[in-house]
Design a protein around this motif. Structure first.
Motif, PDB file in Angstrom:
ATOM      1  N   ARG A 188      70.795  -5.546  39.961  1.00  0.00           N
ATOM      2  CA  ARG A 188      72.224  -5.385  39.679  1.00  0.00           C
ATOM      3  C   ARG A 188      72.953  -6.719  39.566  1.00  0.00           C
ATOM      4  NH1 ARG A 188      71.526  -1.763  43.944  1.00  0.00           N
ATOM      5  NH2 ARG A 188      72.727  -3.160  45.262  1.00  0.00           N
ATOM      6  N   GLY A 189      72.377  -7.746  40.130  1.00  0.00           N
ATOM      7  CA  GLY A 189      73.006  -9.051  40.099  1.00  0.00           C
ATOM      8  C   GLY A 189      71.997 -10.120  40.443  1.00  0.00           C
ATOM      9  N   MET A 190      72.395 -11.382  40.272  1.00  0.00           N
ATOM     10  CA  MET A 190      71.523 -12.509  40.602  1.00  0.00           C
ATOM     11  C   MET A 190      72.332 -13.527  41.381  1.00  0.00           C
ATOM     12  SD  MET A 190      69.126 -14.870  38.131  1.00  0.00           S
ATOM     13  CE  MET A 190      68.052 -13.476  37.789  1.00  0.00           C
ATOM     14  N   VAL A 191      71.722 -14.061  42.437  1.00  0.00           N
ATOM     15  CA  VAL A 191      72.370 -15.066  43.265  1.00  0.00           C
ATOM     16  C   VAL A 191      71.485 -16.305  43.336  1.00  0.00           C
ATOM     17  CG1 VAL A 191      71.426 -14.227  45.471  1.00  0.00           C
ATOM     18  CG2 VAL A 191      73.587 -15.458  45.452  1.00  0.00           C
ATOM     19  N   PHE A 192      72.127 -17.452  43.284  1.00  0.00           N
ATOM     20  CA  PHE A 192      71.459 -18.722  43.558  1.00  0.00           C
ATOM     21  C   PHE A 192      72.024 -19.202  44.886  1.00  0.00           C
ATOM     22  CE2 PHE A 192      71.532 -19.394  38.703  1.00  0.00           C
ATOM     23  CZ  PHE A 192      70.359 -18.688  38.550  1.00  0.00           C
ATOM     24  N   ASN A 193      71.170 -19.457  45.840  1.00  0.00           N
ATOM     25  CA  ASN A 193      71.584 -19.773  47.197  1.00  0.00           C
ATOM     26  C   ASN A 193      71.922 -21.235  47.432  1.00  0.00           C
ATOM     27  OD1 ASN A 193      71.019 -17.073  48.214  1.00  0.00           O
ATOM     28  ND2 ASN A 193      68.888 -17.588  47.815  1.00  0.00           N
ATOM     29  N   ALA A 194      71.414 -22.125  46.614  1.00  0.00           N
ATOM     30  CA  ALA A 194      71.582 -23.553  46.902  1.00  0.00           C
ATOM     31  C   ALA A 194      71.506 -24.378  45.623  1.00  0.00           C
ATOM     32  CB  ALA A 194      70.523 -24.018  47.898  1.00  0.00           C
ATOM     33  N   VAL A 195      72.577 -24.376  44.846  1.00  0.00           N
ATOM     34  CA  VAL A 195      72.631 -25.176  43.625  1.00  0.00           C
ATOM     35  C   VAL A 195      73.347 -26.483  43.960  1.00  0.00           C
ATOM     36  CG1 VAL A 195      73.401 -25.305  41.229  1.00  0.00           C
ATOM     37  CG2 VAL A 195      72.733 -23.083  42.206  1.00  0.00           C
ATOM     38  N   VAL A 196      72.625 -27.576  43.856  1.00  0.00           N
ATOM     39  CA  VAL A 196      73.216 -28.883  44.155  1.00  0.00           C
ATOM     40  C   VAL A 196      74.393 -29.115  43.210  1.00  0.00           C
ATOM     41  CG1 VAL A 196      72.770 -31.372  44.299  1.00  0.00           C
ATOM     42  CG2 VAL A 196      70.972 -29.739  44.956  1.00  0.00           C
ATOM     43  N   GLU A 197      75.553 -29.416  43.783  1.00  0.00           N
ATOM     44  CA  GLU A 197      76.768 -29.471  42.961  1.00  0.00           C
ATOM     45  C   GLU A 197      76.733 -30.546  41.877  1.00  0.00           C
ATOM     46  OE1 GLU A 197      80.250 -30.034  45.378  1.00  0.00           O
ATOM     47  OE2 GLU A 197      79.524 -31.906  46.215  1.00  0.00           O
ATOM     48  N   THR A 198      75.886 -31.557  42.006  1.00  0.00           N
ATOM     49  CA  THR A 198      75.765 -32.596  40.981  1.00  0.00           C
ATOM     50  C   THR A 198      74.706 -32.256  39.933  1.00  0.00           C
ATOM     51  OG1 THR A 198      74.220 -33.799  42.403  1.00  0.00           O
ATOM     52  CG2 THR A 198      76.551 -34.444  42.515  1.00  0.00           C
ATOM     53  N   ASN A 199      74.050 -31.130  40.077  1.00  0.00           N
ATOM     54  CA  ASN A 199      73.000 -30.712  39.142  1.00  0.00           C
ATOM     55  C   ASN A 199      73.631 -30.389  37.788  1.00  0.00           C
ATOM     56  OD1 ASN A 199      70.966 -29.345  37.714  1.00  0.00           O
ATOM     57  ND2 ASN A 199      70.184 -28.320  39.535  1.00  0.00           N
ATOM     58  N   GLU A 223      78.668 -31.135  51.868  1.00  0.00           N
ATOM     59  CA  GLU A 223      77.788 -32.193  52.371  1.00  0.00           C
ATOM     60  C   GLU A 223      76.484 -31.653  52.954  1.00  0.00           C
ATOM     61  OE1 GLU A 223      80.173 -34.629  54.994  1.00  0.00           O
ATOM     62  OE2 GLU A 223      81.252 -35.488  53.295  1.00  0.00           O
ATOM     63  N   ALA A 224      75.921 -30.654  52.299  1.00  0.00           N
ATOM     64  CA  ALA A 224      74.707 -30.014  52.798  1.00  0.00           C
ATOM     65  C   ALA A 224      73.428 -30.633  52.236  1.00  0.00           C
ATOM     66  CB  ALA A 224      74.735 -28.520  52.463  1.00  0.00           C
ATOM     67  N   PHE A 225      73.554 -31.477  51.220  1.00  0.00           N
ATOM     68  CA  PHE A 225      72.392 -32.004  50.501  1.00  0.00           C
ATOM     69  C   PHE A 225      72.479 -33.522  50.453  1.00  0.00           C
ATOM     70  CE2 PHE A 225      69.931 -33.119  46.732  1.00  0.00           C
ATOM     71  CZ  PHE A 225      68.837 -32.266  46.807  1.00  0.00           C
ATOM     72  N   GLU A 226      71.416 -34.188  50.855  1.00  0.00           N
ATOM     73  CA  GLU A 226      71.368 -35.648  50.817  1.00  0.00           C
ATOM     74  C   GLU A 226      70.776 -36.109  49.486  1.00  0.00           C
ATOM     75  OE1 GLU A 226      69.892 -37.659  54.347  1.00  0.00           O
ATOM     76  OE2 GLU A 226      70.301 -35.831  55.507  1.00  0.00           O
ATOM     77  N   HIS A 227      71.649 -36.382  48.557  1.00  0.00           N
ATOM     78  CA  HIS A 227      71.240 -36.792  47.211  1.00  0.00           C
ATOM     79  C   HIS A 227      70.886 -38.279  47.232  1.00  0.00           C
ATOM     80  CE1 HIS A 227      71.433 -37.500  42.889  1.00  0.00           C
ATOM     81  NE2 HIS A 227      71.408 -36.182  42.734  1.00  0.00           N
ATOM     82  N   PRO A 228      69.788 -38.671  46.577  1.00  0.00           N
ATOM     83  CA  PRO A 228      69.381 -40.082  46.640  1.00  0.00           C
ATOM     84  C   PRO A 228      70.345 -41.058  45.968  1.00  0.00           C
ATOM     85  CG  PRO A 228      67.975 -38.874  45.115  1.00  0.00           C
ATOM     86  CD  PRO A 228      68.839 -37.867  45.810  1.00  0.00           C
ATOM     87  N   ARG A 229      71.171 -40.599  45.031  1.00  0.00           N
ATOM     88  CA  ARG A 229      72.124 -41.485  44.356  1.00  0.00           C
ATOM     89  C   ARG A 229      73.575 -41.225  44.739  1.00  0.00           C
ATOM     90  NH1 ARG A 229      72.256 -40.546  38.939  1.00  0.00           N
ATOM     91  NH2 ARG A 229      71.106 -38.617  39.158  1.00  0.00           N
ATOM     92  N   HIS A 230      73.910 -39.964  45.015  1.00  0.00           N
ATOM     93  CA  HIS A 230      75.299 -39.587  45.258  1.00  0.00           C
ATOM     94  C   HIS A 230      75.636 -39.421  46.739  1.00  0.00           C
ATOM     95  CE1 HIS A 230      75.747 -39.023  40.970  1.00  0.00           C
ATOM     96  NE2 HIS A 230      74.748 -38.170  40.959  1.00  0.00           N
ATOM     97  N   GLY A 231      74.657 -39.586  47.601  1.00  0.00           N
ATOM     98  CA  GLY A 231      74.909 -39.382  49.029  1.00  0.00           C
ATOM     99  C   GLY A 231      75.035 -37.903  49.354  1.00  0.00           C
ATOM    100  N   LEU A 232      75.861 -37.581  50.328  1.00  0.00           N
ATOM    101  CA  LEU A 232      76.026 -36.188  50.745  1.00  0.00           C
ATOM    102  C   LEU A 232      76.862 -35.425  49.712  1.00  0.00           C
ATOM    103  CD1 LEU A 232      76.678 -36.651  54.558  1.00  0.00           C
ATOM    104  CD2 LEU A 232      74.571 -35.869  53.433  1.00  0.00           C
ATOM    105  N   VAL A 233      76.279 -34.343  49.192  1.00  0.00           N
ATOM    106  CA  VAL A 233      76.960 -33.489  48.216  1.00  0.00           C
ATOM    107  C   VAL A 233      76.819 -32.036  48.663  1.00  0.00           C
ATOM    108  CG1 VAL A 233      76.603 -35.118  46.311  1.00  0.00           C
ATOM    109  CG2 VAL A 233      74.935 -33.296  46.710  1.00  0.00           C
ATOM    110  N   GLY A 234      77.619 -31.199  48.079  1.00  0.00           N
ATOM    111  CA  GLY A 234      77.618 -29.788  48.436  1.00  0.00           C
ATOM    112  C   GLY A 234      76.538 -28.986  47.732  1.00  0.00           C
ATOM    113  N   LEU A 235      76.283 -27.806  48.304  1.00  0.00           N
ATOM    114  CA  LEU A 235      75.391 -26.817  47.701  1.00  0.00           C
ATOM    115  C   LEU A 235      76.220 -25.595  47.336  1.00  0.00           C
ATOM    116  CD1 LEU A 235      72.283 -26.930  50.075  1.00  0.00           C
ATOM    117  CD2 LEU A 235      72.402 -27.748  47.708  1.00  0.00           C
ATOM    118  N   HIS A 236      76.221 -25.244  46.039  1.00  0.00           N
ATOM    119  CA  HIS A 236      76.944 -24.076  45.574  1.00  0.00           C
ATOM    120  C   HIS A 236      76.115 -22.813  45.813  1.00  0.00           C
ATOM    121  CE1 HIS A 236      79.911 -26.527  43.659  1.00  0.00           C
ATOM    122  NE2 HIS A 236      79.204 -26.810  42.569  1.00  0.00           N
TER     123      HIS A 236
END
Length: 160
Positions: free
Chosen positions: A111-122, A141-154
């Motif tokens: 009925r639907g599709m969910v993505f649990n952790a899409v890196v906001e800089t993706n 700030e849930a994801f430690e990105h190697p270039r952007h530092g702490l970023v969110g997960l959508h």
């Protein structure tokens, strides 16, 4: 481009780009040091419908899976994962895989599709929103990105 269900012997053709993408630690919340054996279990696990995209030469240039995100009474909400070989990005492969997976999931009764952790800089965030997904929330700030530092997960969702 041909999109077909993956066979067990496709894994050696998926692994090189799977490893490259996860080791880069920019788009997936999986351990960058994941072993090939553990990666195969993550991507090709029983219960997942796995697909590959082949170019005109027969090379595997992308892969995706669909699986229930939850169990029991919520088992009709799908989850999916997508990877396109970085040497083949910008050619519409991700969109073709996404459209295929969305159609397949709907046809299978999700009925639907969910993505649990899409890196906001993706860069794929633009693809998902163009295909009708909406951002339900962001874990800051849930994801430690190697270039952007702490970023969110959508957390993203779309009705099928």
């Amino acid at each position: 481009m041909l999109i077909r269900e993956a066979a067990a012997d496709d894994w050696p053709r998926i692994w090189p780009f799977w490893h490259r993408i996860v080791a880069a630690a920019e788009t997936y919340a999986w351990d960058p040091a994941t072993s090939e054996e553990d990666a195969r279990v993550l991507w090709m696990a029983p219960g997942k419908r796995v697909y590959v995209a082949e170019d005109a030469t027969g090379a595997v240039v992308g892969s995706a899976y669909v699986t229930p995100n939850y169990g029991g009474p919520a088992a009709r909400i799908a989850n999916a994962g997508f990877m396109v070989d970085p040497d083949h990005t910008g050619r519409g492969i991700g969109r073709h895989l996404a459209e295929h997976i969305l159609t397949t999931a709907k046809d299978e009764g999700y009925r639907g599709m969910v993505f649990n952790a899409v890196v906001e800089t993706n860069p794929a965030v633009h693809l998902w929103t163009s295909l009708g997904f909406r951002i339900l929330g962001t874990v800051p700030e849930a994801f430690e990105h190697p270039r952007h530092g702490l970023v969110g997960l959508h957390i993203m969702y779309r009705t099928l």
